[in-house]
Design an enzyme around this catalytic site. Structure first.
Site, PDB file in Angstrom:
ATOM      1  CE  LYS A 115       0.933   2.317  -0.820  1.00 44.88           C
ATOM      2  NZ  LYS A 115      -0.164   2.107  -1.759  1.00 44.88           N
ATOM      3  CE  LYS A 197      -1.371   9.281   3.779  1.00 46.67           C
ATOM      4  NZ  LYS A 197      -1.487   8.765   2.410  1.00 46.67           N
ATOM      5  CE  LYS A 200      -6.679   2.245   3.014  1.00 48.23           C
ATOM      6  NZ  LYS A 200      -7.382   3.041   2.044  1.00 48.23           N
TER       7      LYS A 200
END
Ligand code: TYM
Length: 333
Positions: A115, A197, A200
């Site tokens: 992130k 993975k 969204k």
């Protein structure tokens, strides 16, 4: 004699429309566990602030996630469905646990590394201490088991370490939680790049299935899914990552093992298999989508569920917090 049910805690971030990965990795398991366990399923709104959120959208998404929990079949009278920020104990325990967490433990977290690479303009303290808040979520409710996808395993490991560390210093305080990670569906991969993975936040919409996608979109996206060389529907994550991912999805939706899927599609081509996967997923999601629309419209009911359940959650959480406060030496009345 009545045997006390074991406790389950899990949470999902209301940070956008959920994917098929969230459904198969987490939500579907939540509903399957609700009869046997005492379940807390949380809408973890505080976690979402580690990335900038639009306040109005965040509020809407919290309601939407509750509507989705209900649409998936979670009974609000059997499960404690609640919003994290409604129970202040989460932030309070997070502070305490943070004082028992080492920088090195947080620096190792792959989600933090990912992130911070993706949001370089906003590498904030919350992003770094996120796993401590997650540990607080779980430990407050004395959870025995935590149903999650494989990507959350490292965070759960930290929660276990913190529970053990605290127990070693102050005596038995927290249950050390076990992960509940279900085989094939724990890591649903991108449809176009099966080494990644399904997420969204992916820029390519063909990589993921949203729980709100129409039947047409679902079938089309599966038709376009990458397959591998060869023509057999055979499970092999290394040689056939695309087909193996589709087999995991089909198997999860139809409750079949990989061998069962292989048998069903023996002699058939990739094209037939992809069509069948798309239709099976669309069939499973259709009733969820219908119920989701109904629940979403009933804001009064959603508020009622949240208010009632936040009281139940608060009662359980404050018991643990009080014990922790006493143990660390705070004045407790
Ligand atoms: P979140 O909101 O990113 O995802 C919710 C759940 O969905 C699972 N998941 C997947 N499973 C299989 N395949 C995928 N492609 C996939 N993508 C997501 C996640 O593993 C997760 O179980 N930190 C957590 C939320 C959280 C939490 C908790 C979970 C906060 N506190 C306490 C359990 C217990 C998160 O960001 O999940």
């Amino acid at each position: 004699m009545e045997i006390k049910k074991k406790t389950i805690f899990s949470g999902i971030q209301p940070s956008g429309t959920l994917t098929l990965g969230n459904y198969l990795g987490a939500l579907k398991n939540f509903t399957e566990l609700q009869d046997e366990y005492n379940c807390y399923y949380c809408i973890v709104d505080m976690h979402t602030l580690t990335v900038r959120q639009d306040p109005e959208k965040l509020r809407e998404r919290s309601y939407s996630l509750l509507a989705l929990y209900l649409a998936c079949g979670l009974d609000p009278d059997k499960n404690v469905l609640f919003v994290q920020s409604h129970v202040p104990c989460h932030a309070e325990l997070s502070w305490i646990l943070g004082c028992y967490t080492y920088m090195g433990e947080l620096q190792r977290m792959t989600q933090f590394k990912d992130k911070s690479a993706r949001h370089q303009d906003n590498i904030n303290g919350g992003l770094f201490t996120y796993p401590v808040l997650m540990a607080a979520d779980i430990l407050l409710y004395q959870a025995d088991m935590v149903p999650i996808g494989a990507d959350q395993k490292q965070h759960l490991e930290l929660a276990r370490n913190l529970a053990e560390r605290f127990n070693n210093i102050y005596g038995e305080t927290f249950i050390v939680p076990e992960p509940f990670i279900r085989g094939g569906s724990a890591r649903i991969m991108s449809l176009q790049e099966p080494s990644k993975k399904m997420s969204k936040s992916d820029a390519n919409v063909n990589n993921f299935i949203l729980l709100t996608d129409t039947r047409d979109d679902i079938v089309k996206k599966f038709k376009k899914a990458v397959t591998d060389s060869g023509s057999e529907v055979r499970y092999d994550e290394n040689e056939k990552p695309g087909i193996s991912n589709l087999m995991n999805i089909y198997g999860a939706v139809k409750n079949l093992t990989a061998a069962g899927v292989e048998k069903e599609f023996e002699g058939l081509r990739y094209g037939d298999f992809k069509k069948a996967v798309g239709e099976a997923v669309a069939d499973v999601l259709a009733p969820v989508q219908d119920r989701y629309r109904e629940f979403s419209e009933d804001r009064a009911f959603l508020d009622k569920v949240l208010k009632r359940n936040s009281e139940i959650a608060f009662e359980a959480a404050s018991k643990t917090l009080k014990d922790v406060y006493e143990k660390v030496g705070f004045i407790v009345y």
